[in-house]
Design a protein around this motif. Sequence first.
Motif, PDB file in Angstrom:
ATOM      1  N   ALA A 199       0.854  -1.189   0.000  1.00 44.05           N
ATOM      2  CA  ALA A 199       0.000   0.000   0.000  1.00 44.05           C
ATOM      3  C   ALA A 199       0.886   1.234   0.000  1.00 44.05           C
ATOM      4  O   ALA A 199       1.370   1.672   1.045  1.00 44.05           O
ATOM      5  N   ALA A 200       1.134   1.766  -1.186  1.00 46.33           N
ATOM      6  CA  ALA A 200       2.028   2.917  -1.306  1.00 46.33           C
ATOM      7  C   ALA A 200       1.509   4.126  -0.543  1.00 46.33           C
ATOM      8  O   ALA A 200       2.274   5.005  -0.148  1.00 46.33           O
ATOM      9  N   SER A 201       0.186   4.181  -0.299  1.00 44.11           N
ATOM     10  CA  SER A 201      -0.394   5.319   0.410  1.00 44.11           C
ATOM     11  C   SER A 201      -0.022   5.359   1.883  1.00 44.11           C
ATOM     12  O   SER A 201      -0.292   6.341   2.564  1.00 44.11           O
ATOM     13  N   GLN A 255       4.582   9.824  -1.035  1.00 44.74           N
ATOM     14  CA  GLN A 255       4.907   9.327  -2.374  1.00 44.74           C
ATOM     15  C   GLN A 255       6.395   9.394  -2.677  1.00 44.74           C
ATOM     16  O   GLN A 255       6.966   8.465  -3.249  1.00 44.74           O
ATOM     17  N   ASP A 256       7.045  10.496  -2.273  1.00 47.34           N
ATOM     18  CA  ASP A 256       8.479  10.618  -2.557  1.00 47.34           C
ATOM     19  C   ASP A 256       9.298   9.632  -1.737  1.00 47.34           C
ATOM     20  O   ASP A 256      10.309   9.107  -2.205  1.00 47.34           O
ATOM     21  N   VAL A 257       8.854   9.350  -0.503  1.00 45.75           N
ATOM     22  CA  VAL A 257       9.548   8.364   0.329  1.00 45.75           C
ATOM     23  C   VAL A 257       9.435   6.973  -0.297  1.00 45.75           C
ATOM     24  O   VAL A 257      10.416   6.224  -0.366  1.00 45.75           O
ATOM     25  N   ASN A 293      11.026   1.107  -0.656  1.00 45.14           N
ATOM     26  CA  ASN A 293      10.477   0.222  -1.677  1.00 45.14           C
ATOM     27  C   ASN A 293      11.254  -1.092  -1.653  1.00 45.14           C
ATOM     28  O   ASN A 293      12.297  -1.191  -0.997  1.00 45.14           O
ATOM     29  N   GLY A 294      10.740  -2.089  -2.356  1.00 42.87           N
ATOM     30  CA  GLY A 294      11.329  -3.422  -2.285  1.00 42.87           C
ATOM     31  C   GLY A 294      12.777  -3.474  -2.714  1.00 42.87           C
ATOM     32  O   GLY A 294      13.610  -4.119  -2.069  1.00 42.87           O
TER      33      GLY A 294
END
Length: 352
Positions: A110-112, A116-118, A124-125
């Motif tokens: 869940a990217a939210s 967004q910049d982080v 991220n994976g």
Amino acid sequence: MTARAATFHLQKLRRRPAVCGLLLLGGAVIATVAWQGPALSRGWLVAFAVWSCVPVGSMMLLLIHSLTGGRWGEETAAILRPSAALTSVVAIAFLPVLVSFGQLYPWAHAASSVAQDVAHQYLNGRGYAVRAAVALCGWAVLGITFSLGERRPLLAGLGLAFYGATISLVAIDWYLSVEPRYVATAFPATIAIQQLAAALAFVAVFAAPSLDESVASDIGALLLAALVGVVYLEFMTYLVAWYGDLPDKAAWYLKRSPSIWTASIVVAFAFGAVLPFCILLLRKGRRSRHGLRSAGMLVLFGTALHFCWLLVPAFEDQLDVVVAGAGVLAILGVGSMLVGSALIPEAGHVRS
């Protein structure tokens, strides 16, 4: 000929526990990677956090001793060197966490859950895997190098700088990001000192019978300092969060406010910090083998409870995570002890 035969059989006997330990650890890693059940993966993360403290902390102690010297490092080398060599096993034991990170971290699916910049530039994976690989491989190289007993002050200084940089990253990646909206700048330092305290406690438990009063007092004093550091950083983190009264920080602590978790942190503080502090504060307690060993066991117990308090409330299936974590911790502990027992140097080769 008889002496050679005796040496061969001794080496063979020492090899058998190591093979059994590696088979146990390898089997557990393969089974967890193959299954990838949510409770098991989360329990593995908690167990890994507790168990890895001793090898990584032992590596740090060898680096520090290479810079500072002192009898405490020479007299405890038979415990510290095999423990530090297990940093290579730490890298292997992290594989189930790496493979199942999607079940552990909200930001993975869940990217939210993060800005967004982080998410794009850091959390991220790919970034997670690269940072973990750099840290674990570097720690393994340092642990194995210094477990050989050589004094390399320059490498030790660079190694401590490398550790300081990598623990600042992976402590957040591995543990803090299970609840990514909570931020604590002192968290990596808390984990680093907790690892030192756990390694010193491990030494206190297993090396105490062979230490004279002077060295036992030094180990007790180092453990006392590390213990105070953990408590201070944890308390100041709470105080800053309470004073700031920010929603995300408040929500993190509210998850840990139910009676079971309040009781766990109180027990961890009382038995894992206050009681060993009282034992080690007295010179007689530090010099006593029984006192030092008791303080070490209490600190290890407090370390396990502390990590449970930090990590388990982030998950829904908390009871299953605790049960799975206890089983994994037992397997990791027994397996690493079997491997480590084969790495213990002979009496004549302990001191460099």
